[in-house]
Structures are given as structure tokens and as C-alpha cells.
Design a protein around this motif. Structure first.
Motif, mmCIF file in Angstrom:
data_model
loop_
_atom_site.group_PDB
_atom_site.id
_atom_site.type_symbol
_atom_site.label_atom_id
_atom_site.label_comp_id
_atom_site.label_asym_id
_atom_site.label_seq_id
_atom_site.Cartn_x
_atom_site.Cartn_y
_atom_site.Cartn_z
ATOM 1 N N GLU A 387 0.826 -1.210 0.000
ATOM 2 C CA GLU A 387 0.000 0.000 0.000
ATOM 3 C C GLU A 387 0.860 1.260 0.000
ATOM 4 O O GLU A 387 0.537 2.259 -0.647
ATOM 5 C CB GLU A 387 -0.936 -0.009 1.213
ATOM 6 C CG GLU A 387 -2.002 1.067 1.171
ATOM 7 C CD GLU A 387 -3.086 0.844 2.200
ATOM 8 O OE1 GLU A 387 -3.947 1.731 2.336
ATOM 9 O OE2 GLU A 387 -3.094 -0.206 2.870
ATOM 10 N N ARG A 390 1.965 2.449 -3.379
ATOM 11 C CA ARG A 390 0.953 3.053 -4.242
ATOM 12 C C ARG A 390 0.765 4.513 -3.856
ATOM 13 O O ARG A 390 1.237 4.959 -2.802
ATOM 14 C CB ARG A 390 -0.370 2.285 -4.121
ATOM 15 C CG ARG A 390 -0.293 0.856 -4.651
ATOM 16 C CD ARG A 390 -1.669 0.255 -4.793
ATOM 17 N NE ARG A 390 -2.272 -0.048 -3.498
ATOM 18 C CZ ARG A 390 -2.186 -1.219 -2.870
ATOM 19 N NH1 ARG A 390 -1.497 -2.213 -3.426
ATOM 20 N NH2 ARG A 390 -2.765 -1.415 -1.701
ATOM 21 N N ARG A 393 -3.666 7.600 -0.140
ATOM 22 C CA ARG A 393 -5.112 7.426 -0.171
ATOM 23 C C ARG A 393 -5.819 8.737 0.173
ATOM 24 O O ARG A 393 -5.301 9.538 0.959
ATOM 25 C CB ARG A 393 -5.539 6.379 0.865
ATOM 26 C CG ARG A 393 -4.728 5.100 0.840
ATOM 27 C CD ARG A 393 -4.820 4.344 2.160
ATOM 28 N NE ARG A 393 -4.264 5.108 3.274
ATOM 29 C CZ ARG A 393 -4.220 4.688 4.540
ATOM 30 N NH1 ARG A 393 -4.692 3.494 4.845
ATOM 31 N NH2 ARG A 393 -3.711 5.439 5.490
ATOM 32 N N ARG A 401 -12.063 2.362 7.699
ATOM 33 C CA ARG A 401 -11.131 1.555 6.912
ATOM 34 C C ARG A 401 -11.204 0.090 7.351
ATOM 35 O O ARG A 401 -11.636 -0.216 8.465
ATOM 36 C CB ARG A 401 -9.706 2.082 7.079
ATOM 37 C CG ARG A 401 -9.499 3.484 6.525
ATOM 38 C CD ARG A 401 -8.028 3.806 6.392
ATOM 39 N NE ARG A 401 -7.827 5.155 5.874
ATOM 40 C CZ ARG A 401 -7.878 5.474 4.587
ATOM 41 N NH1 ARG A 401 -8.127 4.537 3.692
ATOM 42 N NH2 ARG A 401 -7.667 6.711 4.201
ATOM 43 N N ASP A 413 0.109 8.788 4.692
ATOM 44 C CA ASP A 413 -0.249 9.424 3.422
ATOM 45 C C ASP A 413 0.313 10.837 3.302
ATOM 46 O O ASP A 413 0.180 11.462 2.245
ATOM 47 C CB ASP A 413 -1.768 9.456 3.273
ATOM 48 C CG ASP A 413 -2.359 8.060 3.266
ATOM 49 O OD1 ASP A 413 -1.885 7.236 2.462
ATOM 50 O OD2 ASP A 413 -3.262 7.785 4.073
#
Length: 608
Positions: A387, A390, A393, A401, A413
Motif C-alpha cells: 500500500e 501506491r 489514499r 477503513r 499518506d
């Protein structure tokens, strides 16, 4: 700051802890700023034992425990009430043992000549100026699980002893060795209740040793401690009662004090400055802590409580209910364990009850829980790493979540792509090394306790620096943790009753009034958090803005943090916990820049 340290190796160590006092009977070990009555020992030379802190063992028990030292039965040295560090030498073997909750953490670093150990990571880093490890700090603020990276500390070259382990040093080297089971043999709640009651009574009794005693008198946890202490003598009981909280803590406190002999009750009124983030303009007014500490954010509230205590008694010990939630109840994430172990009917029943409390549906809860039921800690670490690789979010409240063994917080994040990538690699490595616990609830409870224990150390520093008052958290004692966590999470966290383990332990004992045991409400500080975010927005923008040390290391980036601060100032839903972590870490980094010297030259070696 209080800390302890020691050297294992040849006699040519070139440093000594500044203002250090030798530990009696233990060669090359020192304490700094610990009062003499809290440093006790038995034996000497090749067979020696010392305890540092609040230890409920008397001198005879320490002497008798030398047999356990000789047999290298290290766990036997961790069963006394209190919070203490244990140093034990058996021949050429040295064991340094902290507690199960990280109030007495242990760190070490070795070189060719020997090993330094300490309860202070910053002290070991200061030996040669070892820098903060940005990846470890990223894990700290992105996951808030102290054991997630195992033996990594917040400093390069300094290793950390994980929860449930001890430091074992021999002529062959040093390393962390597990002495505590990751999970306990399960015990039914009713069978465990007498053990929990006895452990808590001993934990409180270990602090009622002639010092003046004060206690928070608010929720069920702190009220239990105050009433136990009142059985042994007078207690100055205090309730923080800011009108903005709109809870019933004060009403219950007044009624309890009127019912229980020995409780002298005092109200702590709120003020414009008793909000989160007050007083951060002057970081020099905050004590330096060994790690980022949550209580710097609420220091003005804690000081108001301690001011009231100081007005009514001389400096003594103050009891807090910290960690009561962690050991007496359990988050609904235990549903994942029920699903994994195919207790589907019980999982459905509990999900229905939790859903009613949260105004949602049982299916929604189970859908959030199912991914965690299909993996383990190793898989969760790898999922978190993927994650992080990537794009960040969009923000949604953490409660919406999916449940995870290692949930990434919004702070993850806010980090730069480079830091996210390095943290991902660290989590992949941790996944290869992780010892896999069987249940998510067991792992989560250990991490909660370690986090609360470390934060309680910060509160202790605030109380000592400003008032000379000792803070004690009996729910963090080893034997209390063992007694409580032996009860399965689905019994401790059953949604139909509020803290059933504590109620079962003290029902019909006369320690607590019946109306306290039947209470189902709990106070919260959200109003003061939002007031502080609004009133001190400019200070927070400065701390986390262009001059931020976190930003310089890529641990936060400007745009998402600015957006979150704008939401907070407008009173909109906010990632409060993430902001809390970031602010505490930023303050800690700034304080490190002006931290006092920890070491001095060993003149005996320098002149040899």
C-alpha cells in the motif's frame, strides 16, 4: 530525565553517565536522577540482582531471589508488583529486564570492546552522536505500533529490546531473548476475576508506601485505583471538570467521594488554556523525553490536575488509570479472530451487538473485519508495504477503513514517496523476521500497552519536572497485564457489558460502590482537542510548516498537512490522532537539538 545504564566488557570504558550513581552490588551500572530508595540490590560480583523503580519486593525477597538468578530463571524476577527495571548477573551472564509495557524500556549497542545498555535510547545515541533513523521514525508515526520493526530503535546504531523480551549479554555478544509468551493460556472471565482483583490491589499497595497519595477520580478505571488506595489511607482525589466536556465524570466522582471513606475530593476547573496544544510556543518549558510523547499535546491539562494536587498535599505519588482500556476491554477487531477460528455464530452475535452501539450494520462490521481474518501479521506487513508503494489514499476516518493487524494511519499518506518507499522496504524485511502471533487481539493489545507505557513515561517526566510528583499506572504492572490478558478478548470486549472483567473482579467486595460498577458511560476529550486545534492553529502551522524537521526529512509534506489543519480550524472531522502523532514527533526532534549532555569522560581511563 531518569535513566539507567551499564557496561559489559573490559574495564576500559571511556565514558561515564553525567551525574550517575553506581548501582550497589552490580559492577559498571549506574542510575541517573533516581532516588536512592528506588534503587535496591542483593548479592554482588558474579551473583547479583538489582531493581530500579517502584518494586514491591522487600529486601528479604530480593535476597531469596538470588537462587532464581543463579538458575537463570529470569521470568521469576518480573513477578513483583510495581514498575521496575531488573539487572541480574549470574557468572558471566548479564540479564537486563524491562517491563511488559515499556515503562522501563531497554536498548543496547555493541562494539569490539563490549556492550553499553540503557533505558534511554537518546543516551546511547549521544555516545557518538548517532542520528535519528528516519525510517524508524516513519514507522512510529505511520503505524504507532512499537514492535512493528522489531529491534529497530529511533536511532541508528542503537537496538531496542521488543515487548516481552530481555537483553541477555554474554562474552559471545548481546541480543534480545523472549521470556514472555506472546499469548497466554486462556482463562474464563469469572475464574480470572479474583486474580485480577488481587493483582490490582498489590499494584496499588506497592505505591502506598508512606508517600502522600493522590489519584484521578473520573472513569471506572481511575475510580477503582482511588478506592483501592483509600482502603490503605487518605487519598487526594481530583477530577478534571471542564464544562466543555459535557460528561458525567464529576457527578460520579462527587457521589463516590461522599460514599468511600478516605477520599478527599477536589475539582479541577477548566480554563481557556486547558485545551490540546496549549503552551507549545515555548518548547523549553516542556521536559525532554526519550521518545516522541503524546502528553506534550495535553500538558496544560495535566499540569492543571497536578497544580490542584500540589495545593492540597506535599509531593507524593499520583495514581492514573492509564491502560485500563487496553487490559480490561478489547476493540471489536477481535471479531477477526472469531472468524479465523470459525466461531461464526459467536462472531455474528457480537457483530450485531457492536453494530447497535455504533449505529451501523453487523454486515458492515464483518466486511471491514474479514480481510484481517484471512491473513496473519506477516501478510499484514506485506500488505502495508504494498500500500505504501501506491499513491497516497484520500482521507477517510480510520474507523471506516478495513481492520488490519498493522493499520496505516493518515500520517503515512503525508510522507514523501521516498520515505514511503523506504518504510515499505523496512516492513517487507520485518515480515521476513516476524514471529507470528496466533491472534490479532493479542498482538494489538501488546502494541497498545507498549504505546501507553511509553507515553506514560512522558507524563511522569512532566509531573516530576514541574511538581516533584511521581506518576504511577498500576494497570501497566506485569502481573495485572498477565491476569487481564489471560481472559480472551471476546470476553473482555463483549459489547453487552461495560468492562465486565473489572465489574466481575470487584462485585460484592465493598471496594467500589455498586453505582460505580453499573456505570456504562465514559468521558472523552474531543471538545478540548477541537478547541485546541482551533485556538492554536497558528502555532501548529508554524510547527508543521516550512521550518518543520519532519518536513525536512520527508516525514510529512506541506499540502495534506495544511489541508488537515484547515479542516481542524473549521471544526470539520479531522485525523486527530495523526496530527497528535506528528506534533509530538516534531516537538521531540526540535528538543533533541538542545538536549543536555548525557556523558562525561571517564577520567580514570583518560589518565591511564
Amino acid at each position: 530525565m531518569r535513566w539507567s545504564t551499564g557496561w559489559y566488557g573490559g574495564s576500559g570504558y571511556d565514558r561515564l553517565p553525567r551525574s550517575g550513581c553506581p548501582v550497589p552490588g552490580v559492577e559498571a551500572a549506574w542510575t541517573v536522577n533516581w532516588p536512592a530508595r528506588q534503587v535496591r540490590s542483593a548479592g554482588s560480583g558474579p551473583l547479583a540482582l538489582a531493581v530500579v523503580g517502584d518494586c514491591g519486593a522487600d529486601d528479604q525477597q530480593l535476597q531469596q531471589s538470588l537462587a532464581a538468578v543463579r538458575a537463570k530463571d529470569w521470568r521469576a524476577l518480573t513477578r513483583w508488583p510495581g514498575s521496575y527495571l531488573t539487572i541480574a548477573r549470574s557468572g558471566e551472564v548479564l540479564a537486563v529486564i524491562g517491563d511488559l509495557a515499556g515503562q522501563q524500556p531497554v536498548y543496547w549497542r555493541s562494539d569490539g570492546a563490549g556492550t553499553w545498555w540503557s533505558t534511554s535510547a537518546t543516551a546511547l545515541a549521544a555516545l557518538d552522536g548517532a542520528p535519528v533513523d528516519p525510517t524508524a521514525l516513519a514507522a512510529h508515526i505511520a503505524l504507532a505500533q512499537p514492535d512493528v520493526l522489531g529491534q529497530w530503535s529511533l536511532f541508528r546504531s542503537v537496538s531496542r529490546v521488543p515487548t516481552g523480551h530481555l537483553l541477555l549479554i554474554t562474552p559471545e555478544g548481546a541480543g534480545a531473548v523472549r521470556y514472555e509468551s506472546a499469548e497466554y493460556e486462556p482463562m474464563d472471565l469469572r475464574e480470572a476475576a479474583p486474580t485480577v482483583r488481587a493483582a490490582l490491589a498489590e499494584a496499588v499497595g506497592a505505591r502506598c508506601d508512606g508517600r502522600p497519595v493522590s489519584a484521578d477520580l473520573a472513569g471506572l478505571d481511575s475510580t477503582t485505583l482511588a478506592c483501592l488506595a483509600a482502603q490503605r489511607g487518605a487519598v487526594t482525589a481530583v477530577t478534571f471538570a471542564d464544562a466543555r466536556l459535557r460528561d458525567d465524570d464529576l457527578a460520579y466522582a462527587v457521589r463516590t467521594a461522599a460514599t468511600v471513606p478516605g477520599l478527599a475530593h477536589h475539582t479541577v476547573p477548566g480554563s481557556p488554556e486547558t485545551v490540546y496544544y496549549a503552551g507549545l510556543e515555548d518548547l523549553a518549558a516542556l521536559p525532554v523525553t526519550d521518545a516522541p510523547n503524546a502528553y506534550v499535546v495535553t500538558a496544560s491539562i495535566k499540569r492543571a490536575v497536578l497544580d490542584t494536587v500540589a495545593e492540597h498535599q506535599s509531593a507524593g505519588v499520583h495514581l492514573t488509570g492509564a491502560a485500563g482500556d487496553a487490559v480490561l476491554s478489547a476493540p471489536s477487531s477481535y471479531l477477526a479472530d472469531l472468524l479465523r477460528e470459525r466461531h461464526h455464530r459467536r462472531a455474528w452475535q457480537h457483530a450485531q451487538a457492536h453494530a447497535r452501539l455504533r449505529h451501523t450494520s453487523a454486515l458492515t462490521l464483518l466486511r471491514r473485519t474479514r480481510p484481517a481474518a484471512r491473513t496473519d501479521l506477516t501478510g499484514a506487513l506485506r500488505t502495508a508495504a504494498a500500500e505504501l508503494r501506491r499513491p497516497p489514499r484520500p482521507w477517510v476516518p480510520q474507523a471506516e477503513r478495513p481492520v488490519s493487524w498493522t493499520p496505516l494511519l493518515p500520517t503515512a499518506d503525508w510522507m514523501s514517496p521516498d520515505v514511503r518507499g523506504r518504510l515499505a522496504s523496512a516492513l517487507d524485511l520485518a515480515a521476513e523476521l516476524a514471529a507470528v502471533p496466533g491472534r490479532l487481539a493479542s498482538w494489538a493489545a501488546r502494541q497498545d500497552l507498549a504505546r501507553v507505557g511509553a507515553d506514560t513515561n512522558g507524563w511522569r517526566e512532566i509531573a516530576l519536572a514541574g511538581h516533584g510528583i511521581e506518576v504511577a499506572a498500576p494497570f501497566l504492572d506485569n502481573e495485572v497485564i498477565r491476569a487481564c490478558l489471560a481472559v480472551p478478548a471476546d470476553q473482555r470486549g463483549t459489547p453487552g457489558r461495560y468492562k465486565p472483567l473489572l465489574c466481575e473482579a470487584f462485585a460484592h467486595t465493598g471496594v467500589l460502590p455498586d453505582f460505580v460498577l453499573t456505570r456504562v458511560t465514559k468521558g472523552g476529550f474531543n471538545a478540548l482537542a477541537y478547541a485546541g486545534l482551533r485556538d492554536h492553529a497558528s502555532v501548529l502551522r508554524h510547527l508543521l510548516g516550512p521550518s518543520s524537521r519532519l518536513a525536512a526529512a520527508g516525514l510529512i509534506t506541506e499540502a495534506p498537512v495544511a489541508t488537515m489543519l484547515q479542516r481542524a480550524a473549521a471544526g470539520q472531522p479531522t485525523a486527530q490522532g495523526a496530527l497528535h502523532l506528528a506534533v509530538a514527533a516534531e516537538i521531540w526532534l526540535r528538543q533533541l537539538e538542545t538536549a543536555p549532555a548525557r556523558w562525561e569522560v571517564n577520567s580514570r581511563v583518560a589518565t591511564a
